[in-house]
Design a protein around this motif. Structure first.
Motif, PDB file in Angstrom:
ATOM      1  N   LEU A   1       0.826  -1.209   0.000  1.00  0.00           N
ATOM      2  CA  LEU A   1       0.000   0.000   0.000  1.00  0.00           C
ATOM      3  C   LEU A   1       0.864   1.265   0.000  1.00  0.00           C
ATOM      4  O   LEU A   1       0.671   2.156  -0.813  1.00  0.00           O
ATOM      5  CB  LEU A   1      -0.916  -0.019   1.229  1.00  0.00           C
TER       6      LEU A   1
ATOM      7  N   GLY B   1      -1.382 -19.120   0.308  1.00  0.00           N
ATOM      8  CA  GLY B   1      -1.323 -18.958   1.761  1.00  0.00           C
ATOM      9  C   GLY B   1      -1.050 -17.533   2.180  1.00  0.00           C
ATOM     10  O   GLY B   1      -1.393 -16.579   1.471  1.00  0.00           O
TER      11      GLY B   1
ATOM     12  N   ARG C   1       3.646 -17.278   0.579  1.00  0.00           N
ATOM     13  CA  ARG C   1       3.602 -16.968  -0.860  1.00  0.00           C
ATOM     14  C   ARG C   1       4.991 -16.607  -1.389  1.00  0.00           C
ATOM     15  O   ARG C   1       5.366 -17.007  -2.486  1.00  0.00           O
ATOM     16  CB  ARG C   1       2.642 -15.799  -1.122  1.00  0.00           C
TER      17      ARG C   1
ATOM     18  N   ASN D   1      -7.860 -14.936   1.949  1.00  0.00           N
ATOM     19  CA  ASN D   1      -6.584 -14.207   2.016  1.00  0.00           C
ATOM     20  C   ASN D   1      -6.682 -12.911   1.217  1.00  0.00           C
ATOM     21  O   ASN D   1      -7.421 -12.842   0.223  1.00  0.00           O
ATOM     22  CB  ASN D   1      -5.453 -15.061   1.442  1.00  0.00           C
ATOM     23  N   ALA D   2      -5.915 -11.921   1.657  1.00  0.00           N
ATOM     24  CA  ALA D   2      -5.920 -10.630   0.952  1.00  0.00           C
ATOM     25  C   ALA D   2      -5.268 -10.790  -0.421  1.00  0.00           C
ATOM     26  O   ALA D   2      -4.250 -11.461  -0.543  1.00  0.00           O
ATOM     27  CB  ALA D   2      -5.162  -9.593   1.773  1.00  0.00           C
TER      28      ALA D   2
ATOM     29  N   GLY E   1      -2.169  -5.622  -0.848  1.00  0.00           N
ATOM     30  CA  GLY E   1      -1.800  -4.935   0.375  1.00  0.00           C
ATOM     31  C   GLY E   1      -2.705  -3.731   0.535  1.00  0.00           C
ATOM     32  O   GLY E   1      -3.027  -3.066  -0.457  1.00  0.00           O
ATOM     33  N   GLY E   2      -3.153  -3.429   1.751  1.00  0.00           N
ATOM     34  CA  GLY E   2      -4.034  -2.288   1.956  1.00  0.00           C
ATOM     35  C   GLY E   2      -4.572  -2.282   3.371  1.00  0.00           C
ATOM     36  O   GLY E   2      -3.957  -2.851   4.274  1.00  0.00           O
ATOM     37  N   ILE E   3      -5.723  -1.641   3.546  1.00  0.00           N
ATOM     38  CA  ILE E   3      -6.352  -1.554   4.871  1.00  0.00           C
ATOM     39  C   ILE E   3      -7.668  -2.336   4.808  1.00  0.00           C
ATOM     40  O   ILE E   3      -8.547  -1.996   4.011  1.00  0.00           O
ATOM     41  CB  ILE E   3      -6.640  -0.078   5.257  1.00  0.00           C
TER      42      ILE E   3
ATOM     43  N   ILE F   1      -9.168  -1.294   1.402  1.00  0.00           N
ATOM     44  CA  ILE F   1      -9.263   0.069   0.876  1.00  0.00           C
ATOM     45  C   ILE F   1      -7.890   0.713   0.730  1.00  0.00           C
ATOM     46  O   ILE F   1      -6.918   0.290   1.362  1.00  0.00           O
ATOM     47  CB  ILE F   1     -10.173   0.947   1.777  1.00  0.00           C
TER      48      ILE F   1
ATOM     49  N   VAL G   1      -4.139  -3.480   8.829  1.00  0.00           N
ATOM     50  CA  VAL G   1      -3.126  -3.415   7.764  1.00  0.00           C
ATOM     51  C   VAL G   1      -2.861  -4.833   7.242  1.00  0.00           C
ATOM     52  O   VAL G   1      -2.584  -5.738   8.018  1.00  0.00           O
ATOM     53  CB  VAL G   1      -1.813  -2.785   8.283  1.00  0.00           C
TER      54      VAL G   1
ATOM     55  N   ASP H   1      -0.960  -7.297   4.043  1.00  0.00           N
ATOM     56  CA  ASP H   1      -0.115  -7.491   2.863  1.00  0.00           C
ATOM     57  C   ASP H   1      -0.864  -8.437   1.925  1.00  0.00           C
ATOM     58  O   ASP H   1      -1.799  -9.120   2.365  1.00  0.00           O
ATOM     59  CB  ASP H   1       1.197  -8.201   3.247  1.00  0.00           C
ATOM     60  N   GLU H   2      -0.389  -8.522   0.711  1.00  0.00           N
ATOM     61  CA  GLU H   2      -0.941  -9.554  -0.168  1.00  0.00           C
ATOM     62  C   GLU H   2      -0.717 -10.909   0.505  1.00  0.00           C
ATOM     63  O   GLU H   2       0.393 -11.211   0.938  1.00  0.00           O
ATOM     64  CB  GLU H   2      -0.233  -9.521  -1.529  1.00  0.00           C
ATOM     65  N   GLY H   3      -1.770 -11.687   0.629  1.00  0.00           N
ATOM     66  CA  GLY H   3      -1.655 -13.002   1.264  1.00  0.00           C
ATOM     67  C   GLY H   3      -2.089 -13.024   2.718  1.00  0.00           C
ATOM     68  O   GLY H   3      -2.384 -14.088   3.256  1.00  0.00           O
ATOM     69  N   SER H   4      -2.158 -11.867   3.374  1.00  0.00           N
ATOM     70  CA  SER H   4      -2.544 -11.865   4.800  1.00  0.00           C
ATOM     71  C   SER H   4      -3.895 -12.560   4.977  1.00  0.00           C
ATOM     72  O   SER H   4      -4.815 -12.377   4.173  1.00  0.00           O
ATOM     73  CB  SER H   4      -2.666 -10.435   5.318  1.00  0.00           C
ATOM     74  N   LEU H   5      -4.003 -13.312   6.065  1.00  0.00           N
ATOM     75  CA  LEU H   5      -5.255 -14.027   6.321  1.00  0.00           C
ATOM     76  C   LEU H   5      -6.333 -13.032   6.749  1.00  0.00           C
ATOM     77  O   LEU H   5      -6.133 -12.232   7.662  1.00  0.00           O
ATOM     78  CB  LEU H   5      -5.024 -15.084   7.415  1.00  0.00           C
TER      79      LEU H   5
END
Lengths: 310, 315
Positions: free
Chosen positions: A12, A105, A110, B243-244, B247-249, B270, B297, B299-303
């Motif tokens: 972000l 995951g 990843r 999973n995200a 990356g973002g909020i 967002i 917050v 990241d890409e992949g965050s659960l």
């Protein structure tokens, strides 16, 4: 040299997270060299950068043999390096506990999956590794006994020592272990330091890698062959532990030969300055590992000694 | 009676002590059963703190009803709890990857070995965790498939909402629960709530369950509440992971433990800089949301969450 992104994610507010690969030569996937996975592995980063510099010149001079491709991954974790944090910035997970990874995951799973996908089919895999305890090492090649280890191959690096160690439960998620499972001959190279640069040790590691690649017919290299490596089982090393916590004052250096009874270090009372513990060598041998933090806890293995053969 | 389980001198003045409180019955016999309540292995998981307090408080209110031994270990990792650190500070090690430890090993291994030695002899051990700072969990018990026969019947007594039986995993062999279960001490791992917070409703729910289990074991003679019937899942396919993708909020649109239909909006990721939505997270199945992202917050992949499929809770 072909520079390419082997894994990338968007963030972000930060710049994109990118893992770069530097390819040299063309042909079969002969060797992959992986640098730091943790944010404090500066020596590993430096060593990789100097290896890349060297390989670039060798490629220009035609010293990478035909039919061989070499891949150098100088950092798997630039995000943590830039904020001086050992593990992943947001969730503190360790990329080297995520292999072989999972592409659907969580973030570090990843990253591990994306990177492993690019590096898993190489014949040889070399990782610049670090230890979780602060300390300095005798340079060595370390191999996990995962069933695929080949000691004779490891000796070809010409490092002073080849260390063998048994696998532990957490090892099954490391790069080294998974490389072996995917039939790559995997080696972890330990230079002396982690969070500070030791140039001499870095160049010794580079020389070792080039020696190995030369012996395996991947590059033309006419440097020194290095040492006739001594093979040591991790379990055969003698640990010297502190009895008390306090200020650690070493009296010896890594690589030094010591005699039985010789003083290795003193522990100083942090308030009154008196010596509260004196550590002596229980054997005739040489110092393989030495703790480097000025403060130490009780029961900490502050030295590992290799017993002198008689 | 407060006892020290392990003690290690730190470099500057301080002594690290792992302590427990043992509650004994007025008429202790050799055949008394013993339950151990353990928490605080991860320094950022605090839900167990309230549980330990409340179990102790209720016992002290009616000591005459206690007919067995209750050992309460509220802080396995006191340095971590005090410094808001998940692992063991200075070592940056996950304490729950150190068991069974080694009494000849370094400080962390030594402490782990002393804890195991002290817990041995318990008839049941309950190890209370609180997810982490990122995710909120419905009160649940996680069981390694290897030990399910012994543990599922005990887990049903603990007044939790969900029992999740997972596959054996080599890495998990170094957890406290695995070490204790391998030594023949049935050990239940509770996950509930969220890191760095205390959810009193979950605390009371689990405390009621602990007293119910103690009653079943003959440790507590007081009246206990009937327990909830937990949903049991043994098939990895029962659970869907969200999973995200960016990356973002993350901003949730649903509540925890909400029943969702396939396609329902779970929340948005967002972009505050550009005022846009980066991704709409929707439910991939009909199910109930038993895990939801707490920390915004991502990241890409965050659960973002875990869903239990409708077929499982309808059974």
């Amino acid at each position: 040299m072909n520079k390419k992104i082997i894994y990338e994610i968007k963030s972000l507010y930060r710049d994109d997270f990118r893992v770069w690969g530097y390819e040299f030569g063309e042909g079969e996937k002969s060797v992959c060299i992986v640098g730091p996975m943790r944010g404090n592995e500066v020596q590993q980063l430096y060593t990789c950068s100097q290896l890349t510099r060297r390989l670039k010149v060798m490629e220009e001079k035609g010293r990478i043999k035909k039919g061989h491709k070499i891949l150098v991954v100088p950092s798997v974790n630039p995000y943590s390096m830039n904020i001086q944090k050992r593990f992943w910035p947001t969730d503190n997970t360790d990329i080297n506990r995520m292999f072989p990874g999972y592409d659907e995951g969580e973030t570090t799973q990843r990253i591990a999956a994306g990177v492993f996908d690019e590096i898993k089919d190489y014949k040889y895999g070399i990782q610049f590794a670090s230890f979780y305890m602060p300390g300095t090492f005798m340079p060595h090649v370390r191999m996990m006994k995962a069933g695929m280890e080949n000691v004779e191959l490891a000796k070809k690096f010409g490092m002073p020592y080849v260390v063998l160690r048994n696998t532990r439960p957490y090892d099954t998620t490391t790069l080294n272990y998974n490389w072996q499972i995917w039939e790559t001959n995997a080696f972890s190279l330990y230079t002396t330091t982690t969070s500070s640069v030791d140039k001499a040790s870095a160049f010794q590691a580079i020389q070792s890698i080039l020696t190995f690649l030369s012996k395996e017919g991947i590059v033309e290299y006419y440097g020194h062959d290095g040492y006739i490596s001594m093979v040591v089982e991790d379990t055969d090393m003698v640990s010297v532990r502190t009895k008390k916590s306090g200020i650690f004052e070493s009296k010896v250096i890594v690589g030094q030969e010591v005699n039985k009874g010789q003083i290795l270090a003193e522990i100083i009372d942090p308030y009154e300055g008196e010596v509260i513990d004196t550590l002596t060598s229980p054997v005739d041998g040489s110092v393989f590992f030495k703790h480097s933090d000025p403060l130490t806890y009780a029961s900490t293995a502050v030295f590992k000694l290799i017993v002198q053969a008689h | 009676m407060v006892k020290t389980v392990a003690s290690v001198g730190l470099p500057v003045d301080e002594v690290l002590e792992i302590r427990k409180n043992r509650y004994c019955p007025e008429n202790e016999t050799k055949d008394c059963k013993r339950i151990s309540i353990v928490t605080g292995i991860h320094g950022d998981e605090l839900e167990g703190q309230f549980v330990c307090y409340e179990v102790g408080r209720r016992m002290k209110e009616h000591p005459e009803l206690l007919t067995g031994i209750v050992d309460i270990y509220p802080a396995m990792n006191p340095l971590g709890i005090d410094s808001i650190t998940r692992g063991i500070p200075a070592f940056d090690l996950d304490m729950n990857r150190l068991f069974p430890g080694n009494k000849e090993g370094d400080m962390t291994e030594y402490v782990a070995s002393k804890i195991i030695a002290d817990l041995e002899g318990s008839d049941v051990c309950v190890d209370i965790h609180a997810s982490n700072i990122y995710l909120t969990e419905i009160p649940q018990i996680r069981i390694n498939k290897l030990h399910k026969e012994k543990l599922i019947p005990l887990a049903r007594e603990l007044n939790i909402d969900f029992i999740w039986v997972h596959e054996a995993n080599t890495v998990l062999e170094s957890t406290l629960a695995h070490s204790m279960n391998s030594r023949g001490v049935p050990t239940l791992v509770v996950e509930m709530g969220v890191g760095m917070r205390i959810t009193k409703t979950y605390g009371y729910q689990l405390v009621d369950g602990i007293f119910h289990l103690m009653h079943e074991m003959g440790i507590w003679q007081g009246e206990t509440q009937p327990v909830r019937k937990p949903i049991l899942s043994e098939d990895p396919e029962d659970v869907s992971f969200l999973n995200a993708t960016h990356g973002g909020i993350f901003v949730p649109s649903v509540k925890h433990w909400e029943v969702l239909k396939k396609g329902d909006l779970v929340g948005n990721i967002i972009d505050p800089l550009r005022g846009g939505i980066l991704d709409e997270i929707v439910s991939p199945v009909d199910g109930i949301l038993f895990t939801i992202r707490e920390y915004p917050v991502v990241d890409e992949g965050s659960l973002i969450g875990r869903l239990l499929r409708k077929e499982v809770y309808d059974r």
